[in-house]
Design a protein around this motif. Structure first.
Motif, PDB file in Angstrom:
ATOM      1  N   LYS A  25     113.005  61.446  10.050  1.00 17.37           N
ATOM      2  CA  LYS A  25     114.118  60.982  10.888  1.00 17.37           C
ATOM      3  C   LYS A  25     114.626  59.615  10.428  1.00 17.37           C
ATOM      4  O   LYS A  25     115.839  59.348  10.436  1.00 17.37           O
ATOM      5  CB  LYS A  25     113.684  60.946  12.358  1.00 17.37           C
ATOM      6  N   LEU A  26     113.734  58.753  10.000  1.00 18.10           N
ATOM      7  CA  LEU A  26     114.142  57.437   9.515  1.00 18.10           C
ATOM      8  C   LEU A  26     114.963  57.557   8.229  1.00 18.10           C
ATOM      9  O   LEU A  26     115.971  56.868   8.049  1.00 18.10           O
ATOM     10  CB  LEU A  26     112.909  56.566   9.278  1.00 18.10           C
ATOM     11  N   LYS A  27     114.541  58.461   7.334  1.00 17.99           N
ATOM     12  CA  LYS A  27     115.284  58.663   6.082  1.00 17.99           C
ATOM     13  C   LYS A  27     116.684  59.190   6.367  1.00 17.99           C
ATOM     14  O   LYS A  27     117.670  58.734   5.779  1.00 17.99           O
ATOM     15  CB  LYS A  27     114.526  59.649   5.189  1.00 17.99           C
ATOM     16  N   GLN A  45     110.990  52.518  17.755  1.00 20.43           N
ATOM     17  CA  GLN A  45     110.347  51.262  17.382  1.00 20.43           C
ATOM     18  C   GLN A  45     110.546  50.967  15.894  1.00 20.43           C
ATOM     19  O   GLN A  45     110.877  49.839  15.506  1.00 20.43           O
ATOM     20  CB  GLN A  45     108.842  51.323  17.709  1.00 20.43           C
ATOM     21  N   LYS A  46     110.386  51.994  15.054  1.00 22.74           N
ATOM     22  CA  LYS A  46     110.527  51.792  13.609  1.00 22.74           C
ATOM     23  C   LYS A  46     111.985  51.668  13.192  1.00 22.74           C
ATOM     24  O   LYS A  46     112.290  51.017  12.179  1.00 22.74           O
ATOM     25  CB  LYS A  46     109.849  52.936  12.861  1.00 22.74           C
ATOM     26  N   ALA A  47     112.888  52.290  13.933  1.00 22.96           N
ATOM     27  CA  ALA A  47     114.309  52.235  13.581  1.00 22.96           C
ATOM     28  C   ALA A  47     114.863  50.820  13.679  1.00 22.96           C
ATOM     29  O   ALA A  47     115.879  50.498  13.054  1.00 22.96           O
ATOM     30  CB  ALA A  47     115.107  53.182  14.486  1.00 22.96           C
ATOM     31  N   SER A  49     125.996  52.183  11.904  1.00 24.77           N
ATOM     32  CA  SER A  49     125.603  53.050  13.015  1.00 24.77           C
ATOM     33  C   SER A  49     124.872  52.305  14.126  1.00 24.77           C
ATOM     34  O   SER A  49     124.152  51.326  13.878  1.00 24.77           O
ATOM     35  CB  SER A  49     124.696  54.173  12.503  1.00 24.77           C
ATOM     36  N   LYS A  50     125.063  52.822  15.352  1.00 24.22           N
ATOM     37  CA  LYS A  50     124.278  52.391  16.498  1.00 24.22           C
ATOM     38  C   LYS A  50     123.244  53.474  16.804  1.00 24.22           C
ATOM     39  O   LYS A  50     123.603  54.650  16.956  1.00 24.22           O
ATOM     40  CB  LYS A  50     125.162  52.209  17.733  1.00 24.22           C
ATOM     41  N   ILE A  51     121.979  53.089  16.863  1.00 26.34           N
ATOM     42  CA  ILE A  51     120.941  54.042  17.254  1.00 26.34           C
ATOM     43  C   ILE A  51     121.015  54.242  18.766  1.00 26.34           C
ATOM     44  O   ILE A  51     121.059  53.273  19.535  1.00 26.34           O
ATOM     45  CB  ILE A  51     119.540  53.541  16.869  1.00 26.34           C
ATOM     46  N   THR A  52     121.038  55.502  19.174  1.00 25.76           N
ATOM     47  CA  THR A  52     121.234  55.844  20.582  1.00 25.76           C
ATOM     48  C   THR A  52     120.030  56.615  21.109  1.00 25.76           C
ATOM     49  O   THR A  52     119.520  57.517  20.438  1.00 25.76           O
ATOM     50  CB  THR A  52     122.504  56.709  20.743  1.00 25.76           C
ATOM     51  N   ALA A  53     119.593  56.275  22.316  1.00 25.32           N
ATOM     52  CA  ALA A  53     118.515  57.004  22.986  1.00 25.32           C
ATOM     53  C   ALA A  53     119.109  57.947  24.024  1.00 25.32           C
ATOM     54  O   ALA A  53     120.119  57.638  24.653  1.00 25.32           O
ATOM     55  CB  ALA A  53     117.544  56.035  23.647  1.00 25.32           C
ATOM     56  N   PHE A  54     118.462  59.097  24.190  1.00 26.92           N
ATOM     57  CA  PHE A  54     118.989  60.157  25.047  1.00 26.92           C
ATOM     58  C   PHE A  54     118.068  60.361  26.255  1.00 26.92           C
ATOM     59  O   PHE A  54     116.845  60.254  26.147  1.00 26.92           O
ATOM     60  CB  PHE A  54     119.078  61.454  24.246  1.00 26.92           C
ATOM     61  N   GLY A  55     118.684  60.655  27.384  1.00 32.92           N
ATOM     62  CA  GLY A  55     117.901  60.950  28.586  1.00 32.92           C
ATOM     63  C   GLY A  55     118.774  61.621  29.630  1.00 32.92           C
ATOM     64  O   GLY A  55     119.891  62.065  29.340  1.00 32.92           O
TER      65      GLY A  55
END
Length: 532
Positions: A27-29, A58-60, A68-74
């Motif tokens: 996923k990081l790659k 945490q690693k991102a 890009s903006k890293i987005t969390a889903f819920g």
């Protein structure tokens, strides 16, 4: 040109597809490549659902992202729990992202039958969840789950849910075709109606259960949506999500919107294939825009026209999306195909050369026997050069024998014996292997390496067998395709016979011949292996 933001959910929604599983490192790659491509939002996962997703977030934080903006889903808070006490919402805060996406029910049927709560309570859940996240300084995207089904069933209530998200302060409201059953004309009509109701920017999230996800996404943008959600290569649950690999060039090239930079669009094919490789998925040859066959031409009349004007059979220049034009040679070929392939291979061939017709006739006869050169272009190049008299014998296989033995303790042992003539010298070698093809490969290498030491740098990387005549049962004719590599380049060769061993050595011999041809450059000296 008007801008459309790209929201990629390959790392979350895409992994819900059957057979798709990504490690944290995978996923990081992928996230890094998506950022380089110019994606605006990358949905990393659901931190409240599993430890792997939380580890990704945490690693991102260490990724050198520039776009890009890293987005969390819920989801919205649970029924009967306040927003500040909801564990799911707390996990979103703990993920450390600046943008979150939460989904809420917008179809009254889903509220009463899936959530088992009242319509009013659902409205409160949406409003309070969005407001709570906004109070912590986050950008909030509200995914209106099942919106199009909900709107068709009860438009008044579906619109109420959107207005509640807007009142809570949502930065984006994304309309979801969660079941993937809505058609493009419905999408466009409904998005227009929503645009007249809201002031918040609108996005769209489509699934592909009716094979309309890409078309639905384009229809939504035409109607006013300015964020599109989807996955690379269309990965996703059931039939998948809207395929961003198709959505992006359609929006940018065909409809005139800006999604990514021109040079970034030119890396679309390599991005698609990279993600296929990480996900361990064989890329479909017929995938639009980026597939191996997307700009492949087979019919002689088509090729003749494309050589004059590519737009006769191509809807856009393949280079715009990082792909390349390919001309195939088959029983449907004419002189145009052959001349194009010769030019591609830097072979001097004129249509007035009588060898043209002989080579084409030979190809048609070989394909009638079951050979197919579309996926074995190394064998085709050898066939073409032989037809022009450019290939002479550099070794001849005079004899081979393959022994398969089952020992008393039920082990299977395989040995191959090969007798090879290299000009005036005769070499006899034997070697074991984990199967007849591997044993033959090992023995042939031993026989040739003293004459051609460069053979040490090539190896067999893939081996496929296809039955051509199922009615023949165990006596059926088979086609063997072998892929070989020298660690840098790959090439494929083909063999056909009713004997699988014979078909295998044909393909394997061609592989050696092609490799040595490339090592020798344009010199006449290369290999022609035949059993006498």
């Amino acid at each position: 040109m008007e801008k459309v933001l790209i929201y990629d959910t390959t790392l979350r929604d895409g992994t819900q597809g059957e057979g798709i599983s990504l490690s944290v490192e995978d996923k990081l790659k992928i996230a890094l490549r998506l950022d380089q491509f110019g994606v605006h939002y990358i949905e990393g996962g659901w931190p409240g659902s599993n430890p792997k997703d939380m580890e990704f977030f945490q690693k991102a934080k260490e990724l050198p992202l520039t776009t890009s903006k890293i987005t969390a889903f819920g989801s919205t808070r649970r029924h009967g729990v306040t927003a500040d006490q909801d564990e799911n919402l707390q996990r979103l805060l703990e993920s450390g992202v600046s943008t979150v996406t939460i989904f809420g029910k917008t179809w009254d049927f889903q509220v009463t039958h899936a959530l088992n709560t009242t319509l009013e309570e659902n409205l409160d859940m949406i409003f309070e969840s969005v407001q709570f996240l906004k109070s912590h300084g986050l950008e909030v995207i509200f995914d209106a789950e099942h919106f199009f089904d909900g709107y068709k069933a009860n438009p008044a209530y579906a619109l109420k849910t959107l207005r509640k998200a807007e009142e809570g302060g949502a930065d984006w409201i994304v309309l979801c075709d969660t079941n993937g059953g809505t058609l493009p004309h419905e999408i466009e009509t409904i998005v227009v109606a929503v645009k007249q109701t809201l002031t918040t920017p609108i996005g769209v999230h489509c699934h592909n259960d009716s094979e309309c996800a890409v078309a639905n996404t384009l229809a939504a943008v035409r109607a006013g949506a300015r964020q599109v959600q989807g996955t690379m290569n269309g990965y996703g649950e059931r039939c998948g999500n809207a395929n961003l690999v198709s959505v992006i060039p359609n929006l940018q090239v065909k409809l005139g919107y800006t999604c990514v930079k021109k040079e970034q669009l030119g890396s679309l094919t390599s991005l698609s294939r990279y993600i296929h490789e990480i996900a361990n998925v064989v890329p479909p040859n017929n995938q639009p825009f980026v597939g191996m066959s997307a700009f492949a031409h087979k019919g002689g009349m088509h090729v003749s026209a494309v050589l004059k004007s590519p737009e006769t059979y191509e809807h856009l220049a393949p280079e715009r999306v990082g792909n390349t034009r390919r001309v195939l040679v088959s029983e449907l070929s004419g002189q145009s195909n052959l001349l194009y392939k010769a030019q591609e291979l830097n072979i001097d061939l004129d249509k007035s050369n009588p060898a043209c017709k002989r080579i084409i006739q030979n190809i048609k006869e070989m394909e009638h026997e079951g050979y197919q050169y579309e996926g074995a272009e190394a064998s085709f190049e050898l066939l073409l050069r032989e037809g022009l008299g450019e290939v002479i014998e550099a070794f001849t296989i005079e004899f081979f024998n393959i022994l398969v033995e089952k020992t008393a303790n039920w082990q299977i042992k395989t040995m191959a014996v090969v007798k090879v003539r290299v000009f005036d010298e005769v070499v006899l070698e034997a070697a074991e292997g984990n199967g007849p093809v591997n044993a033959f490969d090992n023995a042939l290498r031993k026989a040739l390496e003293s004459f051609y030491p460069e053979i040490k740098h090539m190896h067999l990387s893939d081996y496929k067998v296809r039955v051509l005549d199922g009615g023949g049962a165990t006596a059926a004719k088979v086609k063997v395709l072998i892929e070989s590599s020298n660690g840098k380049d790959k090439w494929s060769t083909v063999g056909v016979s009713t004997n699988i061993i014979e078909a295998s050595w044909q393909a394997l011999s061609d592989s050696f011949r092609y490799f040595l041809l490339k090592q020798k450059g344009n010199m006449v000296e290369c290999v022609k292996a035949e059993v006498k």
